[in-house]
Design a protein around this motif. Structure first.
Motif, PDB file in Angstrom:
ATOM      1  N   ALA A  66     -20.183  13.777 -10.166  1.00 33.56           N
ATOM      2  CA  ALA A  66     -21.471  14.045  -9.518  1.00 33.56           C
ATOM      3  C   ALA A  66     -21.822  15.524  -9.601  1.00 33.56           C
ATOM      4  O   ALA A  66     -22.996  15.880  -9.819  1.00 33.56           O
ATOM      5  CB  ALA A  66     -21.425  13.585  -8.067  1.00 33.56           C
ATOM      6  N   PHE A  67     -20.823  16.381  -9.454  1.00 33.33           N
ATOM      7  CA  PHE A  67     -21.087  17.819  -9.587  1.00 33.33           C
ATOM      8  C   PHE A  67     -21.351  18.197 -11.042  1.00 33.33           C
ATOM      9  O   PHE A  67     -22.084  19.153 -11.313  1.00 33.33           O
ATOM     10  CB  PHE A  67     -19.920  18.622  -9.029  1.00 33.33           C
ATOM     11  N   GLU A  71     -26.943  16.353  -9.725  1.00 32.96           N
ATOM     12  CA  GLU A  71     -28.101  15.802  -9.044  1.00 32.96           C
ATOM     13  C   GLU A  71     -27.761  15.706  -7.563  1.00 32.96           C
ATOM     14  O   GLU A  71     -26.816  15.011  -7.175  1.00 32.96           O
ATOM     15  CB  GLU A  71     -28.456  14.416  -9.591  1.00 32.96           C
ATOM     16  N   LYS A  72     -28.532  16.398  -6.734  1.00 28.04           N
ATOM     17  CA  LYS A  72     -28.166  16.541  -5.332  1.00 28.04           C
ATOM     18  C   LYS A  72     -28.075  15.206  -4.607  1.00 28.04           C
ATOM     19  O   LYS A  72     -27.176  14.994  -3.799  1.00 28.04           O
ATOM     20  CB  LYS A  72     -29.165  17.458  -4.624  1.00 28.04           C
ATOM     21  N   TYR A  73     -29.003  14.291  -4.891  1.00 25.68           N
ATOM     22  CA  TYR A  73     -28.971  13.015  -4.178  1.00 25.68           C
ATOM     23  C   TYR A  73     -27.736  12.196  -4.551  1.00 25.68           C
ATOM     24  O   TYR A  73     -27.186  11.460  -3.728  1.00 25.68           O
ATOM     25  CB  TYR A  73     -30.255  12.231  -4.468  1.00 25.68           C
ATOM     26  N   GLU A  80     -20.757  11.426   0.970  1.00 19.48           N
ATOM     27  CA  GLU A  80     -20.733  10.728   2.254  1.00 19.48           C
ATOM     28  C   GLU A  80     -20.059   9.366   2.170  1.00 19.48           C
ATOM     29  O   GLU A  80     -19.777   8.762   3.206  1.00 19.48           O
ATOM     30  CB  GLU A  80     -22.158  10.577   2.780  1.00 19.48           C
ATOM     31  N   ALA A  81     -19.783   8.874   0.958  1.00 24.45           N
ATOM     32  CA  ALA A  81     -19.096   7.598   0.802  1.00 24.45           C
ATOM     33  C   ALA A  81     -17.580   7.728   0.951  1.00 24.45           C
ATOM     34  O   ALA A  81     -16.885   6.708   1.051  1.00 24.45           O
ATOM     35  CB  ALA A  81     -19.431   6.982  -0.554  1.00 24.45           C
ATOM     36  N   VAL A  82     -17.058   8.941   0.964  1.00 25.72           N
ATOM     37  CA  VAL A  82     -15.615   9.148   1.113  1.00 25.72           C
ATOM     38  C   VAL A  82     -15.211   8.813   2.546  1.00 25.72           C
ATOM     39  O   VAL A  82     -15.802   9.339   3.493  1.00 25.72           O
ATOM     40  CB  VAL A  82     -15.241  10.601   0.776  1.00 25.72           C
ATOM     41  N   PRO A  83     -14.222   7.949   2.756  1.00 18.74           N
ATOM     42  CA  PRO A  83     -13.775   7.639   4.124  1.00 18.74           C
ATOM     43  C   PRO A  83     -13.253   8.892   4.819  1.00 18.74           C
ATOM     44  O   PRO A  83     -12.579   9.719   4.186  1.00 18.74           O
ATOM     45  CB  PRO A  83     -12.651   6.611   3.908  1.00 18.74           C
ATOM     46  N   PRO A  84     -13.540   9.055   6.096  1.00 18.77           N
ATOM     47  CA  PRO A  84     -13.096  10.272   6.801  1.00 18.77           C
ATOM     48  C   PRO A  84     -11.586  10.480   6.760  1.00 18.77           C
ATOM     49  O   PRO A  84     -11.118  11.622   6.687  1.00 18.77           O
ATOM     50  CB  PRO A  84     -13.584  10.042   8.242  1.00 18.77           C
ATOM     51  N   LEU A  85     -10.818   9.400   6.796  1.00 20.12           N
ATOM     52  CA  LEU A  85      -9.361   9.536   6.790  1.00 20.12           C
ATOM     53  C   LEU A  85      -8.829   9.994   5.428  1.00 20.12           C
ATOM     54  O   LEU A  85      -7.685  10.457   5.340  1.00 20.12           O
ATOM     55  CB  LEU A  85      -8.705   8.211   7.179  1.00 20.12           C
ATOM     56  N   ASP A  86      -9.626   9.862   4.369  1.00 18.86           N
ATOM     57  CA  ASP A  86      -9.192  10.275   3.028  1.00 18.86           C
ATOM     58  C   ASP A  86      -9.626  11.686   2.674  1.00 18.86           C
ATOM     59  O   ASP A  86      -9.298  12.166   1.581  1.00 18.86           O
ATOM     60  CB  ASP A  86      -9.752   9.310   1.981  1.00 18.86           C
ATOM     61  N   VAL A  87     -10.353  12.341   3.563  1.00 24.75           N
ATOM     62  CA  VAL A  87     -10.902  13.658   3.239  1.00 24.75           C
ATOM     63  C   VAL A  87      -9.783  14.685   3.022  1.00 24.75           C
ATOM     64  O   VAL A  87      -9.787  15.429   2.036  1.00 24.75           O
ATOM     65  CB  VAL A  87     -11.858  14.124   4.354  1.00 24.75           C
TER      66      VAL A  87
END
Length: 218
Positions: A66-67, A71-73, A80-87
């Motif tokens: 994506a980077f 494209e920003k969108y 935002e699709a990354v699960p918080p526990l996997d960050v």
């Protein structure tokens, strides 16, 4: 040297057009806010392939691609699709070549987003796992770090004011609740004492009547 152009395409609005040439992809626009700025792009990197990687759970490759597409969108959708526990785990393996871009992206959306804890998880994980890289490039990353600091301080002030208002409101409600409870206890206590005195008087009257009957029998 001559420049060869293999294809020219116009946008549906007619305000932009692009040319694929030997010098690269050239984009011309009448608008000043042109977002397309690819980085190490190849033909396999498309929004559809990026979304497919994200749905499969390959969030690291999806975010990196994506980077690359830039494209920003698409970046925001994959981010935002990354699960918080996997960050935290994802930040350990995140390529340092895209670290500045990711930090700049987070700083740009932090103030307009409601995912406060989510953004803080990313910032904390990136700075903790790539602290050495950030320190060696502190001069180049100063604008990005200042943007993050400004955004975090503004969020801290906004949330702090809300928390202070809620704190005093809750204290007021607790005090009022105690007063109401004490008033109810006092009223309940008066009623109980009244019942006690009434039953006591009834017992006295019954005892007096029994005593008078005994005297008459005697």
């Amino acid at each position: 040297p001559e420049v060869r152009t293999r294809a020219v395409r116009f946008s549906p609005t007619g305000r932009q057009w692009a040319a694929a040439s030997t010098e690269g992809l050239l984009i011309y626009s009448l608008d000043d806010t042109l977002l397309f700025d690819p980085y190490e792009l190849d033909e396999d990197v498309t929004p559809d392939t990026i979304r497919a990687l994200s749905r499969k759970g390959d969030h690291l490759r999806a975010l990196v691609n994506a980077f690359r597409l830039n494209e920003k969108y698409v970046i925001r959708e994959v981010y935002e699709a990354v699960p918080p526990l996997d960050v935290v785990l994802l930040t350990k393996d995140f390529p340092e070549a895209y670290l500045e871009r990711l930090l700049r992206f987070i700083g740009g959306i932090m103030e307009s987003s409601q995912l406060l804890e989510y953004h803080l998880r990313w910032v904390s994980g990136l700075l903790s796992n790539h602290g050495t890289f950030v320190k060696t490039r502190s001069v180049a990353l100063q604008p990005v770090l200042r943007t993050l600091q400004r955004g975090i301080l503004r969020l801290h002030q906004d949330i702090g004011s809300v928390c202070d208002k809620n704190y005093y409101s809750l204290n007021y409600l607790l005090v009022q609740g105690k007063r109401v409870a004490e008033a109810q206890d006092e009223e309940t206590g008066d009623v109980n004492m009244h019942d006690v005195f009434s039953s006591f008087n009834d017992n006295i009257e019954e005892g007096s009547e029994d005593g008078m009957e005994v005297d008459d029998e005697a």
